[in-house]
Design an enzyme around this catalytic site. Sequence first.
Site, PDB file in Angstrom:
ATOM      1  N   LYS A   1     -33.199  46.920   2.545  1.00  0.00           N
ATOM      2  CA  LYS A   1     -33.368  45.471   2.705  1.00  0.00           C
ATOM      3  C   LYS A   1     -32.356  44.710   1.857  1.00  0.00           C
ATOM      4  O   LYS A   1     -31.718  43.766   2.326  1.00  0.00           O
ATOM      5  CB  LYS A   1     -34.797  45.064   2.333  1.00  0.00           C
ATOM      6  CG  LYS A   1     -35.063  43.568   2.470  1.00  0.00           C
ATOM      7  CD  LYS A   1     -36.520  43.250   2.276  1.00  0.00           C
ATOM      8  CE  LYS A   1     -36.773  42.827   0.863  1.00  0.00           C
ATOM      9  NZ  LYS A   1     -38.143  42.344   0.636  1.00  0.00           N
ATOM     10  N   ASP A   2     -32.188  45.130   0.605  1.00  0.00           N
ATOM     11  CA  ASP A   2     -31.260  44.426  -0.279  1.00  0.00           C
ATOM     12  C   ASP A   2     -29.798  44.681   0.096  1.00  0.00           C
ATOM     13  O   ASP A   2     -28.943  43.838  -0.151  1.00  0.00           O
ATOM     14  CB  ASP A   2     -31.521  44.796  -1.740  1.00  0.00           C
ATOM     15  CG  ASP A   2     -32.784  44.145  -2.275  1.00  0.00           C
ATOM     16  OD1 ASP A   2     -33.298  43.206  -1.641  1.00  0.00           O
ATOM     17  OD2 ASP A   2     -33.266  44.578  -3.340  1.00  0.00           O
TER      18      ASP A   2
ATOM     19  N   HIS B   1     -32.686  35.578  -7.944  1.00  0.00           N
ATOM     20  CA  HIS B   1     -32.870  36.426  -9.125  1.00  0.00           C
ATOM     21  C   HIS B   1     -32.798  37.895  -8.736  1.00  0.00           C
ATOM     22  O   HIS B   1     -33.298  38.302  -7.693  1.00  0.00           O
ATOM     23  CB  HIS B   1     -34.237  36.136  -9.759  1.00  0.00           C
ATOM     24  CG  HIS B   1     -34.591  37.082 -10.850  1.00  0.00           C
ATOM     25  ND1 HIS B   1     -35.528  38.085 -10.700  1.00  0.00           N
ATOM     26  CD2 HIS B   1     -34.120  37.208 -12.111  1.00  0.00           C
ATOM     27  CE1 HIS B   1     -35.620  38.765 -11.825  1.00  0.00           C
ATOM     28  NE2 HIS B   1     -34.775  38.256 -12.695  1.00  0.00           N
TER      29      HIS B   1
ATOM     30  N   HIS C   1     -33.240  37.901  -4.967  1.00  0.00           N
ATOM     31  CA  HIS C   1     -34.293  37.326  -4.143  1.00  0.00           C
ATOM     32  C   HIS C   1     -34.621  35.888  -4.545  1.00  0.00           C
ATOM     33  O   HIS C   1     -34.462  35.511  -5.700  1.00  0.00           O
ATOM     34  CB  HIS C   1     -35.581  38.148  -4.277  1.00  0.00           C
ATOM     35  CG  HIS C   1     -35.401  39.584  -3.929  1.00  0.00           C
ATOM     36  ND1 HIS C   1     -35.997  40.581  -4.643  1.00  0.00           N
ATOM     37  CD2 HIS C   1     -34.686  40.198  -2.958  1.00  0.00           C
ATOM     38  CE1 HIS C   1     -35.668  41.753  -4.120  1.00  0.00           C
ATOM     39  NE2 HIS C   1     -34.862  41.543  -3.103  1.00  0.00           N
TER      40      HIS C   1
ATOM     41  N   TYR D   1     -42.828  39.608 -15.070  1.00  0.00           N
ATOM     42  CA  TYR D   1     -42.447  38.207 -14.941  1.00  0.00           C
ATOM     43  C   TYR D   1     -43.555  37.368 -14.342  1.00  0.00           C
ATOM     44  O   TYR D   1     -44.341  37.823 -13.528  1.00  0.00           O
ATOM     45  CB  TYR D   1     -41.121  38.032 -14.203  1.00  0.00           C
ATOM     46  CG  TYR D   1     -41.014  38.609 -12.814  1.00  0.00           C
ATOM     47  CD1 TYR D   1     -41.116  37.800 -11.693  1.00  0.00           C
ATOM     48  CD2 TYR D   1     -40.762  39.961 -12.623  1.00  0.00           C
ATOM     49  CE1 TYR D   1     -40.978  38.317 -10.423  1.00  0.00           C
ATOM     50  CE2 TYR D   1     -40.619  40.485 -11.359  1.00  0.00           C
ATOM     51  CZ  TYR D   1     -40.732  39.656 -10.252  1.00  0.00           C
ATOM     52  OH  TYR D   1     -40.603  40.175  -8.989  1.00  0.00           O
TER      53      TYR D   1
ATOM     54  N   LYS E   1     -39.384  31.420 -12.447  1.00  0.00           N
ATOM     55  CA  LYS E   1     -39.779  32.721 -12.994  1.00  0.00           C
ATOM     56  C   LYS E   1     -39.526  32.724 -14.494  1.00  0.00           C
ATOM     57  O   LYS E   1     -38.577  32.109 -14.972  1.00  0.00           O
ATOM     58  CB  LYS E   1     -38.951  33.852 -12.373  1.00  0.00           C
ATOM     59  CG  LYS E   1     -39.177  34.045 -10.898  1.00  0.00           C
ATOM     60  CD  LYS E   1     -38.302  35.180 -10.358  1.00  0.00           C
ATOM     61  CE  LYS E   1     -38.506  35.354  -8.864  1.00  0.00           C
ATOM     62  NZ  LYS E   1     -37.648  36.428  -8.321  1.00  0.00           N
TER      63      LYS E   1
ATOM     64  N   ARG F   1     -32.232  45.594  -8.000  1.00  0.00           N
ATOM     65  CA  ARG F   1     -33.256  44.903  -7.203  1.00  0.00           C
ATOM     66  C   ARG F   1     -32.849  43.445  -7.063  1.00  0.00           C
ATOM     67  O   ARG F   1     -32.571  42.771  -8.035  1.00  0.00           O
ATOM     68  CB  ARG F   1     -34.626  45.034  -7.862  1.00  0.00           C
ATOM     69  CG  ARG F   1     -35.118  46.476  -7.933  1.00  0.00           C
ATOM     70  CD  ARG F   1     -36.491  46.542  -8.572  1.00  0.00           C
ATOM     71  NE  ARG F   1     -36.951  47.895  -8.747  1.00  0.00           N
ATOM     72  CZ  ARG F   1     -37.785  48.524  -7.926  1.00  0.00           C
ATOM     73  NH1 ARG F   1     -38.244  47.915  -6.855  1.00  0.00           N
ATOM     74  NH2 ARG F   1     -38.172  49.750  -8.196  1.00  0.00           N
TER      75      ARG F   1
ATOM     76  N   GLN G   1     -48.724  33.875 -10.342  1.00  0.00           N
ATOM     77  CA  GLN G   1     -48.743  35.331 -10.274  1.00  0.00           C
ATOM     78  C   GLN G   1     -48.016  35.914 -11.468  1.00  0.00           C
ATOM     79  O   GLN G   1     -47.114  35.278 -12.016  1.00  0.00           O
ATOM     80  CB  GLN G   1     -47.986  35.820  -9.027  1.00  0.00           C
ATOM     81  CG  GLN G   1     -48.819  36.085  -7.837  1.00  0.00           C
ATOM     82  CD  GLN G   1     -47.996  36.532  -6.629  1.00  0.00           C
ATOM     83  OE1 GLN G   1     -48.366  36.169  -5.548  1.00  0.00           O
ATOM     84  NE2 GLN G   1     -46.949  37.295  -6.771  1.00  0.00           N
TER      85      GLN G   1
ATOM     86  N   ASN H   1     -45.969  39.535 -12.116  1.00  0.00           N
ATOM     87  CA  ASN H   1     -45.458  40.702 -11.406  1.00  0.00           C
ATOM     88  C   ASN H   1     -44.872  41.722 -12.371  1.00  0.00           C
ATOM     89  O   ASN H   1     -44.322  41.355 -13.411  1.00  0.00           O
ATOM     90  CB  ASN H   1     -44.368  40.276 -10.411  1.00  0.00           C
ATOM     91  CG  ASN H   1     -44.890  39.311  -9.363  1.00  0.00           C
ATOM     92  OD1 ASN H   1     -46.038  39.372  -8.956  1.00  0.00           O
ATOM     93  ND2 ASN H   1     -44.040  38.411  -8.933  1.00  0.00           N
TER      94      ASN H   1
ATOM     95  N   GLU I   1     -39.354  34.315   2.015  1.00  0.00           N
ATOM     96  CA  GLU I   1     -38.446  35.161   1.223  1.00  0.00           C
ATOM     97  C   GLU I   1     -37.047  35.161   1.830  1.00  0.00           C
ATOM     98  O   GLU I   1     -36.867  35.241   3.046  1.00  0.00           O
ATOM     99  CB  GLU I   1     -38.963  36.597   1.170  1.00  0.00           C
ATOM    100  CG  GLU I   1     -38.078  37.493   0.335  1.00  0.00           C
ATOM    101  CD  GLU I   1     -38.514  38.940   0.328  1.00  0.00           C
ATOM    102  OE1 GLU I   1     -38.094  39.657  -0.593  1.00  0.00           O
ATOM    103  OE2 GLU I   1     -39.256  39.365   1.238  1.00  0.00           O
TER     104      GLU I   1
END
Length: 179
Positions: free
Chosen positions: A168-169, A119, A62, A132, A72, A59, A46, A48, A143
């Site tokens: 969430k973070d 990260h 994760h 990334y 990554k 952010r 992927q 992103n 996750e």
Amino acid sequence: MNFKKTPIAGAYVIDIEPKGDERGFFARGFCQQEFEALELNSKVAQANIGVSRQRGTLRGLHYQIAPYAETKLVRCTAGAVFDVIVDLRPASSSYQKWLGIELAADTRRMLYVPEGCAHGYLTLVDNTEIFYLVSQFYAAGAERGLRWNDPVFGIEWPIAQNLVISEKDRRWPDWSGPA
């Protein structure tokens, strides 16, 4: 590309090697052969893009657990970020250590984040974008995250006030070891 080892085992800062003339320059941003020559994961599943409108947006941190653990390759394409990785591999010589570096659009510097590291990043200017490549597809059930201010790690963020952080973070629990 110029690969520089970091204090985090298996993580690299990567600078491009521009070949320029009066028109500008051309450089590689990724080369499978160069990554494989250093025994780095070159799989790309992927790509992103993250855009943050406001300076002080944090952010992360994760990561995904096996079998969806991911490497990554991170680059800032607009603005600037303080990019952070935390080593969560118990067998690593840099276990529970963190690394923070500035990635900025004008330097084109990249960070290779090995599997097993969390990260995250903090935007240093308004209207920042990161791009990334990741080696695995996103798997919601795999996750996990670390709270940005978990005392186990003691990350020294360059901006500490008025941060923009998702609920969430903010709610990741204190680190208690690998999942």
